[in-house]
Structure formats: structure tokens, C-alpha cells
Design a protein around this motif. Structure first.
Motif, PDB file in Angstrom:
ATOM      1  N   ARG A 144       0.815  -1.225   0.000  1.00 54.62           N
ATOM      2  CA  ARG A 144       0.000   0.000   0.000  1.00 54.62           C
ATOM      3  C   ARG A 144       0.843   1.268   0.000  1.00 54.62           C
ATOM      4  O   ARG A 144       0.410   2.296  -0.501  1.00 54.62           O
ATOM      5  N   ALA A 145       2.043   1.203   0.557  1.00 53.29           N
ATOM      6  CA  ALA A 145       2.917   2.376   0.624  1.00 53.29           C
ATOM      7  C   ALA A 145       3.717   2.581  -0.661  1.00 53.29           C
ATOM      8  O   ALA A 145       4.484   3.533  -0.773  1.00 53.29           O
ATOM      9  N   GLY A 146       3.563   1.668  -1.631  1.00 52.03           N
ATOM     10  CA  GLY A 146       4.284   1.798  -2.896  1.00 52.03           C
ATOM     11  C   GLY A 146       5.665   1.175  -2.906  1.00 52.03           C
ATOM     12  O   GLY A 146       6.444   1.414  -3.813  1.00 52.03           O
ATOM     13  N   HIS A 147       5.964   0.351  -1.901  1.00 53.58           N
ATOM     14  CA  HIS A 147       7.243  -0.360  -1.866  1.00 53.58           C
ATOM     15  C   HIS A 147       7.125  -1.649  -2.674  1.00 53.58           C
ATOM     16  O   HIS A 147       6.106  -2.336  -2.597  1.00 53.58           O
ATOM     17  N   ALA A 148       8.178  -1.976  -3.420  1.00 54.01           N
ATOM     18  CA  ALA A 148       8.206  -3.187  -4.246  1.00 54.01           C
ATOM     19  C   ALA A 148       9.065  -4.247  -3.573  1.00 54.01           C
ATOM     20  O   ALA A 148      10.147  -3.954  -3.064  1.00 54.01           O
ATOM     21  N   LEU A 149       8.582  -5.484  -3.600  1.00 49.40           N
ATOM     22  CA  LEU A 149       9.281  -6.596  -2.980  1.00 49.40           C
ATOM     23  C   LEU A 149      10.338  -7.160  -3.917  1.00 49.40           C
ATOM     24  O   LEU A 149      10.060  -7.425  -5.089  1.00 49.40           O
ATOM     25  N   VAL A 150      11.550  -7.342  -3.394  1.00 53.20           N
ATOM     26  CA  VAL A 150      12.612  -8.060  -4.103  1.00 53.20           C
ATOM     27  C   VAL A 150      13.166  -9.113  -3.147  1.00 53.20           C
ATOM     28  O   VAL A 150      13.112  -8.949  -1.927  1.00 53.20           O
ATOM     29  N   VAL A 151      13.670 -10.197  -3.728  1.00 49.31           N
ATOM     30  CA  VAL A 151      14.183 -11.306  -2.933  1.00 49.31           C
ATOM     31  C   VAL A 151      15.561 -11.709  -3.434  1.00 49.31           C
ATOM     32  O   VAL A 151      15.919 -11.457  -4.583  1.00 49.31           O
ATOM     33  N   ARG A 152      16.328 -12.351  -2.549  1.00 49.00           N
ATOM     34  CA  ARG A 152      17.643 -12.874  -2.912  1.00 49.00           C
ATOM     35  C   ARG A 152      17.696 -14.335  -2.520  1.00 49.00           C
ATOM     36  O   ARG A 152      17.337 -14.702  -1.403  1.00 49.00           O
ATOM     37  N   LYS A 153      18.153 -15.170  -3.441  1.00 51.04           N
ATOM     38  CA  LYS A 153      18.261 -16.601  -3.187  1.00 51.04           C
ATOM     39  C   LYS A 153      19.587 -16.915  -2.494  1.00 51.04           C
ATOM     40  O   LYS A 153      20.565 -16.182  -2.639  1.00 51.04           O
ATOM     41  N   HIS A 154      19.611 -17.999  -1.734  1.00 54.34           N
ATOM     42  CA  HIS A 154      20.846 -18.459  -1.097  1.00 54.34           C
ATOM     43  C   HIS A 154      21.939 -18.616  -2.156  1.00 54.34           C
ATOM     44  O   HIS A 154      21.682 -19.085  -3.260  1.00 54.34           O
ATOM     45  N   GLY A 155      23.147 -18.198  -1.826  1.00 51.65           N
ATOM     46  CA  GLY A 155      24.284 -18.368  -2.719  1.00 51.65           C
ATOM     47  C   GLY A 155      24.362 -17.357  -3.850  1.00 51.65           C
ATOM     48  O   GLY A 155      25.184 -17.514  -4.747  1.00 51.65           O
ATOM     49  N   THR A 156      23.507 -16.337  -3.827  1.00 53.44           N
ATOM     50  CA  THR A 156      23.537 -15.305  -4.868  1.00 53.44           C
ATOM     51  C   THR A 156      23.690 -13.932  -4.213  1.00 53.44           C
ATOM     52  O   THR A 156      23.498 -13.786  -3.005  1.00 53.44           O
TER      53      THR A 156
END
Length: 131
Positions: free
Chosen positions: A14-26
Motif C-alpha cells: 500500500r505504501a508503494g514499496h516493491a518486494l525483491v528477494v535474494r536466493k541463497h548463494g547469490t
């Protein structure tokens, strides 16, 4: 250059933040998602991956198709990633890091250079999150 086909979610709160993720080993962050299993549609792939990686249960009707995007792969040298992308609304309380994920971040538009990002995120997906 070989192609890697994936489904990816542009998840915004709702605040306009975008989700990003990082995988193990990267080292690079990217939108959540993953590769299809035999017989899956792009939407079915994303629904399964969001459940596996983030414990996020999503109905297909909540996914808004954004299109197909192509960029250099972040973790496989000399490969391209071909992503079917979908928009989705969620809140930070809705997601939990699990499976192959090491970390998640919610980025505001000004945070785009605060973490190393995958080419697909920089070139295509994060700009869609903040349009």
C-alpha cells in the motif's frame, strides 16, 4: 544465447514499496517467482512459487498480467531470462522467507540503487512497480 523461462511477480504494498528477494548463494535481488514445472501455465507457476518461497497464497484472479520481458540472466552466465510478469498487491506481513530464499527487501523508488539487482528488475520490472 539459451533462454531461461520464468514467471515473476511485481509485488507492491500500500505504501508503494516493491518486494525483491535474494536466493541463497547469490548476491542480486530480483522479483519473486521461478521456473515452470511441466504442464504449468505462467500464472500457475507463479502461484506455486509464491507459496513455496514466501508462504503467500494467491488466487489467480489476483494476478494482473504485465507482459513478457527479456533480459540477461542474473545468475546464469551467457543466458537470457524470459519472464512472464504479473502485478500483485501484498503487505510485508503477508510474506515469509522460506525455501531457497535467503532474504527479502521492500524497496521505495529511491532505493533502487541500494541493493544489487538483477538486470530484469532494473530494466523492466521495478519501473513497472512505480509507474
Amino acid at each position: 544465447m539459451p533462454d531461461i523461462h520464468v514467471s515473476a511477480a511485481v509485488i507492491v504494498d500500500r505504501a508503494g514499496h516493491a518486494l525483491v528477494v535474494r536466493k541463497h548463494g547469490t548476491t542480486r535481488f530480483m522479483q519473486p517467482g521461478g521456473k515452470p514445472e511441466p504442464g504449468e501455465t505462467a500464472a500457475q507457476t507463479l502461484i506455486r512459487e509464491l507459496d513455496e518461497e514466501l508462504a503467500l497464497r494467491v488466487d489467480e484472479t489476483a494476478l494482473q498480467p504485465l507482459g513478457r520481458f527479456i533480459s540477461a540472466a542474473a545468475n546464469e552466465p551467457d543466458h537470457r531470462v524470459v519472464a512472464e510478469a504479473f502485478a500483485l498487491r501484498a503487505e510485508s506481513s503477508d510474506v515469509v522467507v522460506q525455501a531457497e530464499l535467503a532474504e527479502l527487501r521492500w524497496l521505495a523508488p529511491g532505493d533502487m540503487h541500494s541493493v544489487p539487482l538483477a538486470p530484469l528488475s532494473v530494466e523492466h520490472l521495478l519501473p513497472l512497480a512505480w509507474r
